[in-house]
Design a protein around this motif. Sequence first.
Motif, PDB file in Angstrom:
ATOM      1  N   GLU A 140       4.437  33.992  29.629  1.00 52.38           N
ATOM      2  CA  GLU A 140       5.544  33.023  29.646  1.00 52.38           C
ATOM      3  C   GLU A 140       5.141  31.706  28.992  1.00 52.38           C
ATOM      4  O   GLU A 140       5.878  31.165  28.162  1.00 52.38           O
ATOM      5  CB  GLU A 140       6.001  32.733  31.083  1.00 52.38           C
ATOM      6  N   LYS A 141       3.985  31.190  29.407  1.00 54.53           N
ATOM      7  CA  LYS A 141       3.597  29.859  28.923  1.00 54.53           C
ATOM      8  C   LYS A 141       3.334  29.846  27.426  1.00 54.53           C
ATOM      9  O   LYS A 141       3.615  28.851  26.748  1.00 54.53           O
ATOM     10  CB  LYS A 141       2.363  29.368  29.681  1.00 54.53           C
ATOM     11  N   ASP A 148       6.564  32.691  18.371  1.00 58.80           N
ATOM     12  CA  ASP A 148       5.995  33.715  17.493  1.00 58.80           C
ATOM     13  C   ASP A 148       4.464  33.635  17.463  1.00 58.80           C
ATOM     14  O   ASP A 148       3.834  33.823  16.431  1.00 58.80           O
ATOM     15  CB  ASP A 148       6.561  33.564  16.080  1.00 58.80           C
ATOM     16  N   ALA A 149       3.870  33.324  18.613  1.00 59.64           N
ATOM     17  CA  ALA A 149       2.413  33.171  18.686  1.00 59.64           C
ATOM     18  C   ALA A 149       1.707  34.452  18.242  1.00 59.64           C
ATOM     19  O   ALA A 149       2.114  35.547  18.619  1.00 59.64           O
ATOM     20  CB  ALA A 149       2.004  32.830  20.112  1.00 59.64           C
ATOM     21  N   PRO A 150       0.653  34.316  17.413  1.00 56.07           N
ATOM     22  CA  PRO A 150      -0.061  35.509  16.927  1.00 56.07           C
ATOM     23  C   PRO A 150      -1.031  36.046  17.985  1.00 56.07           C
ATOM     24  O   PRO A 150      -2.246  35.985  17.816  1.00 56.07           O
ATOM     25  CB  PRO A 150      -0.819  34.972  15.704  1.00 56.07           C
ATOM     26  N   ASP A 230      -3.285  28.397  36.388  1.00 48.78           N
ATOM     27  CA  ASP A 230      -3.936  27.112  36.084  1.00 48.78           C
ATOM     28  C   ASP A 230      -4.263  26.995  34.609  1.00 48.78           C
ATOM     29  O   ASP A 230      -4.281  25.907  34.047  1.00 48.78           O
ATOM     30  CB  ASP A 230      -5.248  26.971  36.871  1.00 48.78           C
ATOM     31  N   ILE A 231      -4.563  28.116  33.982  1.00 52.41           N
ATOM     32  CA  ILE A 231      -4.824  28.101  32.546  1.00 52.41           C
ATOM     33  C   ILE A 231      -3.908  29.137  31.896  1.00 52.41           C
ATOM     34  O   ILE A 231      -3.404  30.037  32.572  1.00 52.41           O
ATOM     35  CB  ILE A 231      -6.298  28.406  32.201  1.00 52.41           C
ATOM     36  N   CYS A 232      -3.668  28.986  30.574  1.00 49.78           N
ATOM     37  CA  CYS A 232      -2.723  29.905  29.943  1.00 49.78           C
ATOM     38  C   CYS A 232      -3.386  30.809  28.923  1.00 49.78           C
ATOM     39  O   CYS A 232      -2.762  31.680  28.347  1.00 49.78           O
ATOM     40  CB  CYS A 232      -1.570  29.145  29.326  1.00 49.78           C
ATOM     41  N   MET A 233      -4.696  30.570  28.669  1.00 49.93           N
ATOM     42  CA  MET A 233      -5.359  31.429  27.693  1.00 49.93           C
ATOM     43  C   MET A 233      -6.853  31.428  27.970  1.00 49.93           C
ATOM     44  O   MET A 233      -7.423  30.420  28.389  1.00 49.93           O
ATOM     45  CB  MET A 233      -5.088  30.890  26.290  1.00 49.93           C
ATOM     46  N   ILE A 257       0.177  38.178  33.052  1.00 50.47           N
ATOM     47  CA  ILE A 257      -1.013  38.080  32.205  1.00 50.47           C
ATOM     48  C   ILE A 257      -1.083  39.303  31.307  1.00 50.47           C
ATOM     49  O   ILE A 257      -0.811  40.422  31.744  1.00 50.47           O
ATOM     50  CB  ILE A 257      -2.284  37.996  33.081  1.00 50.47           C
ATOM     51  N   ALA A 258      -1.426  39.084  30.060  1.00 48.96           N
ATOM     52  CA  ALA A 258      -1.620  40.210  29.146  1.00 48.96           C
ATOM     53  C   ALA A 258      -2.972  40.069  28.461  1.00 48.96           C
ATOM     54  O   ALA A 258      -3.536  38.968  28.400  1.00 48.96           O
ATOM     55  CB  ALA A 258      -0.507  40.244  28.105  1.00 48.96           C
TER      56      ALA A 258
END
Lengths: 363, 333
Positions: A140-141, A148-150, A230-233, A257-258
């Motif tokens: 989501e974030k 279109d994030a790679p 808390d973090i997105c990546m 999460i993916a």
Amino acid sequence: MKKLLFAGAALLGLLGSSALAAEDRVVRVFNWSDYIDASILEDFTKETGIKVVYDVFDSNEILETKLLAGGTGYDVVVPTGTFLGRQVQAGVFQKLDKSKLPNLENMWPQIMSRIERFDPGNEHAINYMWGTTGIGYNVEKIKERMPDAPVDSWDMLFKPEVVSKFADCGIHVLDTADEMFPAALTYLGLDPDSDKPEDFAKATEVLLKIRPYIQKFHSSEYINGLANGDICMAIGWSGDVLQARDRAAEADNGVTIAYSIPKEGAMMWFDNMAIPADAPHVEEAHAFLNYIMKPEVVAKATDYVFYANGNKASQAFVSKEVLEDPAIYPSEATIENLFSVTTKSPKAMRVRTREWTKVKTGQ
Amino acid sequence: MTAGDSASGAPFGSTAREAATDGPDIERTVRPRVRRGLGGWLLIAVPYLWLLTFFLAPFFIVFKISLSEVAVAIPPYLPTFDLAAGWDAFVSGITALSIDNYLWLTEDSLYWKSYVSSIVIAATSTLIALIVGYPMAYGMARAPKAWRPTLLMLVILPFWTSFLIRVYAWIGILKTEGLLNQFLLWLGLIDTPLTILNTNVAVYIGIVYSYLPFLVLPLYATLEKLDESLLEAASDLGSPPWRSFWTITVPLSLPGVIAGCFLVFIPAVGEFVIPDLLGGSDTLMIGKTLWTEFFNNRDWPVSSAVAVLLLLILVVPIVLFQNQQQRATEKGR
């Protein structure tokens, strides 16, 4: 007291399958934290009468420092491939007595041949688990900030104009040069296994450019960080990210999460079980290794830790949901695109560690 | 790493006690009259033997490793000396030693920056500890006599919990969603959480917290012994309290201040646990650099060279501390 102990041991020996054991038989195992289903150890003791003393570590570096100092008292240890290679060279391990390991026939030839780069002839180690190093992200974030994030490319981390978009929601990166330099080199289109100082310098340049957007260099906090939102990546290990995915799903906290394996290529690593040359309980260590290579046993471990194992026969016992998850067992085509790295010389290591310190401290 | 750290803390603890009771005084008055028999010599031999076994011998081992070369072997350096190999092997081993690792340290600015940054962080922490600790020690020394043992106990009490656990507890307090931020948010003093954990501020808090007792104890011992009649005399002669404090209490408590400051400064320079747990990735401290060399790089020779240099740097304040202690005891005589 001594008599009592003796009586207890004798009783245990009688109960176990090997009535021969007049004294307490033990095997001391030193494995990664959260890396086994504890019931496997109990079952092993039930079946063989050998007691397991189980210790855990959280970094290859700590393990290697102990092994190189010698006299650890451990019978089975679990180093990752590149570390295994150097340790084999240093004479840390004894050759496996393959006559005591009939379950070797269950192993996955493709995985075993990849490990031969570290352990020629597979003489010293058997594969326990293997996995990849890729990108874990909060679906989501990321979408919110860049529709279109790679997500299937190293551009996510190494392209400043992309990564800067995610800096505000938190990015963690593994704190180990052994993983991050090959990743940066892959992004640059260079040989991920290079040990040329000029290639390290180029990788450092790329890493320094994105350093301002990284919240933390850490090799385990990202599991909780991703799961809690808390973090997105995070650049992390496949199974760890998948554990975060499951925790988030269980908590039902609106976090999805993916995990993705970058298309440019990603590192495939192997954690292997080996017996130190000075192990006090060699016989028991072989029994333990042979037990772990039982298909149904290691399948149980895989279901628990979300990492693929190097045991082909076990795939009949691994739960369908795990076996069919391409993040755990990637497709043949993806596996071909995965690279593994070799052991570096001490001189190259010194240069690379220095470059890594520069990345982390800015000095 | 923690074991090493607490081990290095222990001798300073004993020095604190020594300073507190002013022990050397007694020894000094007795010494000239003693005629030593065999027993006497044995008695003296014990501490020297202790020093030789647990300080000098390990130091020489570390020093030797610092002159060696990295190797892929157990142990991971060359040459190693084997007594069974005979004299020739020993000689060729000696000639293989070199000072290359020390040259490497001078070539790379990282090490010097780490040393300087460690000294700056330790000195700043010492100053903060003094500002916090002086009023504490003063308050304790001026408290009613019946309270003093309790107050003293309260200062010592944290030692009953492991140092490592206490530092870990600070993570829970300082982190973004931690107790401190929640409290400040609740008070309405801030509207976004402060980033304290993983910064140098957290390192200062950790060091000051951990080493404060080492400063308070010797300071309290000095202040408690202070002759109160001097203050009474000053006040009889019309000196206001603040002036008596600056002209009488402060100068007389100086030996305690100096002892306390050294006891904080010296171990803080080599601190590893606090910067590792509370500091950020850009917190440069020599203890951390040494850890990286030893564990991440598995470069025992270079990390040994770093350790030897660290010791040489610390010898200066330690010698100053010894001199000051000696002067203080001589004055007291």
